[in-house]
Design a protein around this motif. Structure first.
Motif, mmCIF file in Angstrom:
data_model
loop_
_atom_site.group_PDB
_atom_site.id
_atom_site.type_symbol
_atom_site.label_atom_id
_atom_site.label_comp_id
_atom_site.label_asym_id
_atom_site.label_seq_id
_atom_site.Cartn_x
_atom_site.Cartn_y
_atom_site.Cartn_z
ATOM 1 N N GLU A 173 -10.057 0.912 0.630
ATOM 2 C CA GLU A 173 -10.550 2.048 -0.154
ATOM 3 C C GLU A 173 -9.561 2.397 -1.265
ATOM 4 O OE1 GLU A 173 -12.672 6.404 0.719
ATOM 5 O OE2 GLU A 173 -11.646 5.319 2.313
ATOM 6 N N TYR A 174 -10.108 2.920 -2.360
ATOM 7 C CA TYR A 174 -9.306 3.389 -3.474
ATOM 8 C C TYR A 174 -9.391 4.913 -3.545
ATOM 9 C CZ TYR A 174 -9.282 -1.463 -5.158
ATOM 10 O OH TYR A 174 -9.107 -2.819 -5.263
ATOM 11 N N GLY A 175 -8.285 5.544 -3.935
ATOM 12 C CA GLY A 175 -8.296 6.994 -4.051
ATOM 13 C C GLY A 175 -6.953 7.526 -4.505
ATOM 14 N N SER A 183 -2.580 3.565 13.476
ATOM 15 C CA SER A 183 -3.022 2.317 12.861
ATOM 16 C C SER A 183 -2.090 2.032 11.691
ATOM 17 C CB SER A 183 -4.485 2.409 12.402
ATOM 18 O OG SER A 183 -4.677 3.483 11.501
ATOM 19 N N PHE A 184 -2.293 0.891 11.058
ATOM 20 C CA PHE A 184 -1.371 0.469 9.998
ATOM 21 C C PHE A 184 -2.138 0.183 8.709
ATOM 22 C CE2 PHE A 184 0.481 -0.655 14.057
ATOM 23 C CZ PHE A 184 1.747 -0.106 13.962
ATOM 24 N N LEU A 185 -1.545 0.591 7.596
ATOM 25 C CA LEU A 185 -2.154 0.408 6.285
ATOM 26 C C LEU A 185 -1.160 -0.218 5.312
ATOM 27 C CD1 LEU A 185 -4.066 3.734 5.450
ATOM 28 C CD2 LEU A 185 -5.086 1.480 5.793
ATOM 29 N N LYS A 186 -1.679 -1.083 4.483
ATOM 30 C CA LYS A 186 -0.920 -1.511 3.301
ATOM 31 C C LYS A 186 -1.353 -0.596 2.164
ATOM 32 C CE LYS A 186 -0.197 -5.340 0.068
ATOM 33 N NZ LYS A 186 -0.615 -6.720 -0.303
ATOM 34 N N VAL A 187 -0.397 0.128 1.579
ATOM 35 C CA VAL A 187 -0.681 1.082 0.503
ATOM 36 C C VAL A 187 -0.057 0.553 -0.785
ATOM 37 C CG1 VAL A 187 -0.512 3.469 -0.263
ATOM 38 C CG2 VAL A 187 -0.618 2.958 2.181
ATOM 39 N N THR A 188 -0.869 0.456 -1.824
ATOM 40 C CA THR A 188 -0.396 -0.039 -3.117
ATOM 41 C C THR A 188 -0.501 1.053 -4.172
ATOM 42 O OG1 THR A 188 -1.109 -2.298 -2.587
ATOM 43 C CG2 THR A 188 -0.672 -1.803 -4.900
ATOM 44 N N ASN A 189 0.615 1.355 -4.822
ATOM 45 C CA ASN A 189 0.637 2.291 -5.942
ATOM 46 C C ASN A 189 0.069 1.567 -7.161
ATOM 47 O OD1 ASN A 189 1.268 3.869 -8.159
ATOM 48 N ND2 ASN A 189 3.337 4.378 -7.464
ATOM 49 N N ASP A 222 -0.169 2.514 -10.132
ATOM 50 C CA ASP A 222 0.559 2.748 -11.384
ATOM 51 C C ASP A 222 1.670 1.735 -11.610
ATOM 52 O OD1 ASP A 222 -0.987 4.840 -12.194
ATOM 53 O OD2 ASP A 222 0.417 6.414 -11.582
ATOM 54 N N ASN A 223 2.296 1.259 -10.493
ATOM 55 C CA ASN A 223 3.404 0.314 -10.649
ATOM 56 C C ASN A 223 3.238 -0.947 -9.813
ATOM 57 O OD1 ASN A 223 3.940 1.170 -8.024
ATOM 58 N ND2 ASN A 223 5.691 2.438 -8.599
ATOM 59 N N ASN A 224 2.105 -1.062 -9.101
ATOM 60 C CA ASN A 224 1.774 -2.219 -8.276
ATOM 61 C C ASN A 224 2.763 -2.443 -7.132
ATOM 62 O OD1 ASN A 224 -0.274 -4.142 -7.897
ATOM 63 N ND2 ASN A 224 1.052 -5.776 -8.650
ATOM 64 N N ARG A 225 3.465 -1.388 -6.730
ATOM 65 C CA ARG A 225 4.397 -1.488 -5.609
ATOM 66 C C ARG A 225 3.639 -1.219 -4.307
ATOM 67 N NH1 ARG A 225 9.622 2.209 -6.076
ATOM 68 N NH2 ARG A 225 9.604 1.140 -8.093
ATOM 69 N N SER A 226 3.923 -1.994 -3.249
ATOM 70 C CA SER A 226 3.210 -1.861 -1.982
ATOM 71 C C SER A 226 4.171 -1.671 -0.820
ATOM 72 C CB SER A 226 2.344 -3.099 -1.715
ATOM 73 O OG SER A 226 1.351 -3.260 -2.691
ATOM 74 N N ILE A 227 3.724 -0.927 0.195
ATOM 75 C CA ILE A 227 4.454 -0.806 1.452
ATOM 76 C C ILE A 227 3.435 -0.742 2.591
ATOM 77 C CG2 ILE A 227 6.436 0.419 0.470
ATOM 78 C CD1 ILE A 227 5.277 2.972 1.784
ATOM 79 N N ARG A 285 -4.443 1.956 -3.578
ATOM 80 C CA ARG A 285 -5.398 1.106 -2.858
ATOM 81 C C ARG A 285 -4.933 1.024 -1.412
ATOM 82 N NH1 ARG A 285 -4.930 -3.320 -5.589
ATOM 83 N NH2 ARG A 285 -3.433 -4.376 -4.230
ATOM 84 N N LEU A 286 -5.845 1.268 -0.476
ATOM 85 C CA LEU A 286 -5.535 1.209 0.942
ATOM 86 C C LEU A 286 -6.221 -0.004 1.563
ATOM 87 C CD1 LEU A 286 -6.088 4.957 1.982
ATOM 88 C CD2 LEU A 286 -4.041 3.898 0.992
ATOM 89 N N GLU A 287 -5.464 -0.755 2.372
ATOM 90 C CA GLU A 287 -6.011 -1.908 3.069
ATOM 91 C C GLU A 287 -5.512 -1.893 4.508
ATOM 92 O OE1 GLU A 287 -5.915 -5.556 0.135
ATOM 93 O OE2 GLU A 287 -4.211 -4.241 -0.283
ATOM 94 N N ALA A 288 -6.444 -1.912 5.455
ATOM 95 C CA ALA A 288 -6.065 -1.858 6.863
ATOM 96 C C ALA A 288 -5.418 -3.168 7.296
ATOM 97 C CB ALA A 288 -7.278 -1.577 7.719
#
Length: 300
Positions: free
Chosen positions: A102-104, A140-146, A148-153, A190-193
């Motif tokens: 999901e995007y938000g 649960s666990f999510l990959k979160v991508t900013n 604006d700068n394409n940085r993910s954690i 952007r959120l990815e499970a």
């Protein structure tokens, strides 16, 4: 009574005027008392010790914020009751995080909630990479991508929220720092499970049964550790990742094709068994550095 008031009373020409002045002074004092009762309630009253959320007062070294490694979780009814109602609005918890994307907009929360319990009973630590979400099962666990700068954690979802505005997720202050938006407050994401094997606990009997089974496995020496690289929807992707990981290690790399919770076939790439924890950490770091995902340890 102040000296100057006593002088005024003495100088009054008649006792009647003195009485009038005393009445005026009494009314004024009562009025002042009434105003004082309108003083705002102490911010320390209630669950939290501060009224407005804020960043920590001392600088935070971003390198001290630990990475989140997804691993099998134990879920309880606490935090996963569905539906639940907040401020008159009803929300439903998803039966599984599988396939969620999901995007938000992401915001963050910090010192006001630091040290307090999250929705599933864990203690919120603003210096760890955690998150609050309205509908994902927790933890649960999510990959979160900013975006604006394409940085993910990767973050661990262990709380409910945010319940204001159109924000999709609340990250801990530490996670916001790692994504580079702690100073901005909000950011498009952007959120990815990240799907991991999990077990839902319904009652104490189930918990105790699982603990006994785990203890028996340890005592019998039959518990084996594997590094799971990821789970893929297509066999081609799993094979491609498998070939890349094979070049990094002399340990066996296997692909396990099994049905997921929603019935679709997922192809899991695993390395092992591995008995050395340091080897697990080194290989995991190599996989992350190669951009092949966020591996985690599983035991069988």
């Amino acid at each position: 009574m102040p000296n100057f008031l006593a002088v005024i009373l003495v100088m009054m020409p008649t006792p009647l005027l003195r009485v009038v002045l005393l009445l005026v002074l009494a009314i004024a004092l009562v009025s002042c008392g009434a105003v004082m009762t309108l003083t705002p309630e102490s911010p320390h009253v209630g669950r939290y010790s501060i009224t407005q959320d804020r960043a920590p007062s001392l600088p935070v070294d971003i390198t001290t914020i630990p990475e989140v490694i997804p691993m099998p979780v134990t879920r309880t009814i606490s935090g996963n009751r569905s539906p639940y109602t907040i401020q008159g609005i009803s929300y439903s918890v998803m039966p599984t995080e599988a396939g969620y994307k999901e995007y938000g907009t992401a915001s963050w929360y910090g010192e006001k909630f630091h040290g307090h319990k999250t929705s599933n009973g864990e203690i919120f630590d603003m210096y760890k990479a955690t998150a609050a979400h309205k509908s994902l099962p927790i933890p649960s666990f999510l990959k979160v991508t900013n975006l604006d700068n394409n940085r993910s954690i990767v973050v661990r979802v262990n709380d409910r929220g945010p319940f204001h505005g159109d924000r999709l997720i609340d990250l801990s202050y530490g996670a916001a720092m790692k994504l580079g938006y702690a100073e901005k407050g909000i950011v498009p994401v952007r959120l990815e499970a990240i799907e991991v094997d999990s077990m839902t606990i319904i009652d104490d009997e189930t918990v105790n049964t699982q603990k006994i089974a785990d203890l028996a496995s340890h005592e019998n020496g039959c518990l084996k550790k594997f590094l799971q690289i990821g789970a893929y929807a297509t066999l081609d992707n799993a094979q491609r990742i498998s070939h890349q990981v094979t070049a990094m290690t002399s340990r066996p790399v296997t692909i396990l094709s099994r049905p997921s919770i929603n019935g679709s076939i997922l192809h899991r790439v695993r390395v092992g068994p591995l008995s050395d924890s340091s080897e697990l950490k080194i290989l995991s770091s190599q996989v992350v550095a190669a951009g092949l995902g966020s591996p985690y340890t599983i035991s069988e």
